[in-house]
Structures are given as structure tokens and as C-alpha cells.
Design a protein around this motif. Structure first.
Motif, PDB file in Angstrom:
ATOM      1  N   ALA A 229      65.409  75.058 108.039  1.00 16.49           N
ATOM      2  CA  ALA A 229      66.327  76.177 107.838  1.00 16.49           C
ATOM      3  C   ALA A 229      65.563  77.483 107.674  1.00 16.49           C
ATOM      4  N   ARG A 230      64.429  77.433 106.975  1.00 16.05           N
ATOM      5  CA  ARG A 230      63.635  78.637 106.729  1.00 16.05           C
ATOM      6  C   ARG A 230      62.921  79.114 107.986  1.00 16.05           C
ATOM      7  N   THR A 231      62.428  78.176 108.802  1.00 15.64           N
ATOM      8  CA  THR A 231      61.642  78.547 109.970  1.00 15.64           C
ATOM      9  C   THR A 231      62.487  78.722 111.227  1.00 15.64           C
ATOM     10  N   GLY A 232      63.746  78.244 111.199  1.00 19.89           N
ATOM     11  CA  GLY A 232      64.580  78.316 112.392  1.00 19.89           C
ATOM     12  C   GLY A 232      64.222  77.274 113.430  1.00 19.89           C
ATOM     13  N   ARG A 233      63.430  76.263 113.024  1.00 21.48           N
ATOM     14  CA  ARG A 233      63.038  75.214 113.949  1.00 21.48           C
ATOM     15  C   ARG A 233      63.839  73.950 113.668  1.00 21.48           C
ATOM     16  N   ASN A 234      63.654  72.973 114.547  1.00 21.39           N
ATOM     17  CA  ASN A 234      64.350  71.701 114.403  1.00 21.39           C
ATOM     18  C   ASN A 234      63.335  70.589 114.640  1.00 21.39           C
ATOM     19  N   GLU A 235      62.525  70.328 113.610  1.00 14.18           N
ATOM     20  CA  GLU A 235      61.388  69.431 113.749  1.00 14.18           C
ATOM     21  C   GLU A 235      61.480  68.248 112.785  1.00 14.18           C
ATOM     22  N   GLY A 236      60.832  67.160 113.146  1.00 12.35           N
ATOM     23  CA  GLY A 236      60.719  65.996 112.280  1.00 12.35           C
ATOM     24  C   GLY A 236      59.315  65.442 112.380  1.00 12.35           C
ATOM     25  N   TYR A 237      58.999  64.511 111.486  1.00 11.93           N
ATOM     26  CA  TYR A 237      57.631  63.994 111.400  1.00 11.93           C
ATOM     27  C   TYR A 237      57.603  62.485 111.594  1.00 11.93           C
ATOM     28  N   THR A 238      56.529  62.016 112.220  1.00 13.63           N
ATOM     29  CA  THR A 238      56.298  60.571 112.355  1.00 13.63           C
ATOM     30  C   THR A 238      54.981  60.207 111.675  1.00 13.63           C
ATOM     31  N   ASP A 239      54.770  60.776 110.506  1.00 14.00           N
ATOM     32  CA  ASP A 239      53.587  60.391 109.743  1.00 14.00           C
ATOM     33  C   ASP A 239      53.881  60.541 108.256  1.00 14.00           C
ATOM     34  N   PRO A 240      53.110  59.815 107.425  1.00 13.65           N
ATOM     35  CA  PRO A 240      51.899  59.079 107.749  1.00 13.65           C
ATOM     36  C   PRO A 240      52.171  57.785 108.516  1.00 13.65           C
TER      37      PRO A 240
END
Length: 305
Positions: A229-240
Motif C-alpha cells: 500500500a505504501r509503495t504502490g506495488r503488488n509484490e509477494g515473497y517466496t522466501d525464506p
């Protein structure tokens, strides 16, 4: 910003956590928000009493202008509103003090460590001025767009992917992590802190189970909605993500990554992110095999104490 006008004090609880996270959002470039420690990392770190004791705030007229903390691995983390050489020296001194008071073996080399983006020339110069020496190892940050096709995972016979069984399997997960990375650093307390965040999704906490019922590998996927929400991106993580040494070279990490990518895609995420060490060539190859590419790198530094 005059140092004489500032006061400093130890961390004092949840209100300070919000001040620290707020400062992070104000001073970091949007594309660097998730760099360690990002807002979610800070929530996890500052749930640990040992890290709370190693955290200090600097204030001007009651407003936070800087903070510094030392995590469980002797990493100095700090941010400040405005560059001030005296303030920067105080933050490094605080880090040295925290490391010195930790129990350690007489023969154990003692260092205060720190990291920053390779592109952050100002932070690199600051660290080097204060006696930090650049190390050969780097942290690599990889990204994979999720609009591209994601092939189904292939599992060896007798292996299955499922979600972690909550607290009941945390101890075994910690043993797996330690074996995979050859470290004693990860603790049950730290793993539970990772599961205590508001964005933790147990359906994304993946493990690979071997024929004997043992945990053979894991991949903890996450979506940090506040950061997005803060960055305006739509990202997720596959780590660790990691595989026990007894089960390596069977494609387990690749199968877990593909499963994690599909789960993130199903939740509408645009881009998957992950990180690994420049020394971990096997993980780099597994990540590249499922479509990840290196986007940036973090440099590491050590200061003898």
C-alpha cells in the motif's frame, strides 16, 4: 539538526515501534522499503526481548529523528532523518556496546556487522569511515513477474507439499533451517515471531515432507500488504526457502518455489521476490530455473569489536 537539541533513550514499547516504522517510511526510497529490515521485519524483531534491549531512539522536541538496533546476529540497523556525523558516531558506538555485552566465547571473533544496497554510496562511505570493512559475500535480490506461465511442480516419489502444522512443527522446522544453513542462529522464539505478524498467512507457509514423514524442505511465502500500500506495488515473497542437506539435488526447492509462485499468482500478486546469498549457488540456480532474475544486491560490512 543539532545534536545538542536531541535526546536519546532505550526502546520503550509498541508506541516506539510505530515511530520507528514511520521514520523508515519517511526516509527510505520506496523501492528500498522492503530491504532488511523492512516494516514487517521490524515488527518481528521488536517482538523479541533481546532486540528490544538493543534498540535506541534519538528524538528532537519529542519527534523521532533516528534509531539504531542490533539484531540477534550482531547486525547494526539504523536510519536517520538528516545526516549528522556526531549522531552517526553515536549509533555506531551503540552497536559496539550492544555486541560487547553479549555473551561470547573467548576465541570467537567479535564483529559488528552492517549492510546496505550496493547503490547506496552515502551509506557505504559512512560505514567505511567508522571502520567497517566490506566483505566478499553479498545478498542477491531476485524478482519474477507472475504474468508469465508457471509450470506445475514435479515432486520425487514419496514426497508431498503441504502447509506447516503451526506451532506443533516449529521445533522441527528450526532444526531443518539450522541443518540447511549450517547455523545455530534460528530459534523457536524467532520462528514464532515470524508467525506473529498481521500479514502472516498459514496457507502460504509451505513445507516438503519426505517418505519418512520428516520435513525435508520449506518455503515461507508472504504478502506484506502495508508495504504494498505504501509503495504502490503488488509484490509477494517466496522466501525464506531451504532444503535439508540429506534431501538436496532432488529438485525440492524448485518444486516449492513453483508452488509458492502459483499461490501468489492466485492471490492476484504481480511480482514475486526472493533473496539469497551470493555464495548459495544452488539456490540461485533453483531460482533462475523457475524464472527469477537478479535485480539488485546488498553489500555486507564487518567492524572488529
Amino acid at each position: 539538526m543539532s545534536l545538542q537539541a536531541m535526546t536519546s533513550r532505550p526502546y520503550a514499547g509498541a508506541d516506539d515501534l510505530q515511530k520507528i516504522v514511520g521514520l523508515l517510511y519517511r526516509v527510505r526510497p520506496a523501492e528500498w522499503i522492503a530491504d532488511y529490515p523492512g516494516p514487517t521485519d521490524l515488527h518481528e524483531l521488536l517482538s523479541l526481548p533481546a532486540v528490544q534491549a538493543n534498540t535506541r531512539l534519538w528524538l528532537d522536541k519529542g519527534q523521532i529523528v533516528a534509531f539504531a538496533l542490533v539484531d540477534s546476529y550482531n547486525n547494526l540497523v539504523f536510519e536517520y532523518r538528516e545526516a549528522n556525523p556526531d549522531l552517526q558516531a553515536q549509533m555506531v558506538d551503540w552497536g559496539v556496546e550492544c555486541v560487547k555485552r553479549k555473551p561470547h566465547g573467548a576465541e570467537e571473533p567479535l564483529t559488528l556487522d552492517a549492510s546496505c544496497r550496493e547503490a547506496d554510496s552515502d551509506r557505504i562511505a559512512l560505514l567505511e569511515r567508522h571502520g567497517f570493512v566490506r566483505q566478499a559475500v553479498r545478498s542477491l535480490h531476485l524478482a519474477r513477474p507472475l504474468h508469465e506461465p508457471i509450470p506445475p511442480p514435479t515432486l520425487p516419489a514419496g514426497f508431498e507439499i503441504r502447509t506447516l502444522k503451526g506451532r506443533d512443527e516449529v521445533e522441527e522446522w528450526v532444526r531443518l533451517h539450522r541443518a540447511a544453513f549450517g547455523t545455530q542462529h534460528m530459534t523457536i522464539e524467532e520462528r514464532l515471531a515470524m508467525m506473529s505478524g498481521t500479514d502472516y498467512d498459514p496457507h502460504l507457509d509451505l513445507v516438503m515432507v519426505g517418505p519418512e514423514g520428516r520435513l525435508a524442505a520449506y518455503c515461507m511465502c508472504q504478502i506484506f500488504r502495508e508495504e504494498n500500500a505504501r509503495t504502490g506495488r503488488n509484490e509477494g515473497y517466496t522466501d525464506p526457502v531451504a532444503t535439508h542437506p540429506e534431501y538436496q539435488r532432488r529438485g525440492l526447492a524448485r518444486a516449492l518455489l513453483l508452488t509458492g509462485l502459483r499461490l501468489l499468482q492466485e492471490r492476484g500478486v504481480d511480482t514475486a521476490l526472493m533473496g539469497t546469498s551470493s555464495e548459495n549457488v544452488k539456490m540461485q540456480r533453483a531460482a533462475e530455473a523457475v524464472g527469477f532474475r537478479v535485480k539488485s544486491a546488498t553489500a555486507w560490512f564487518a567492524k572488529p569489536v
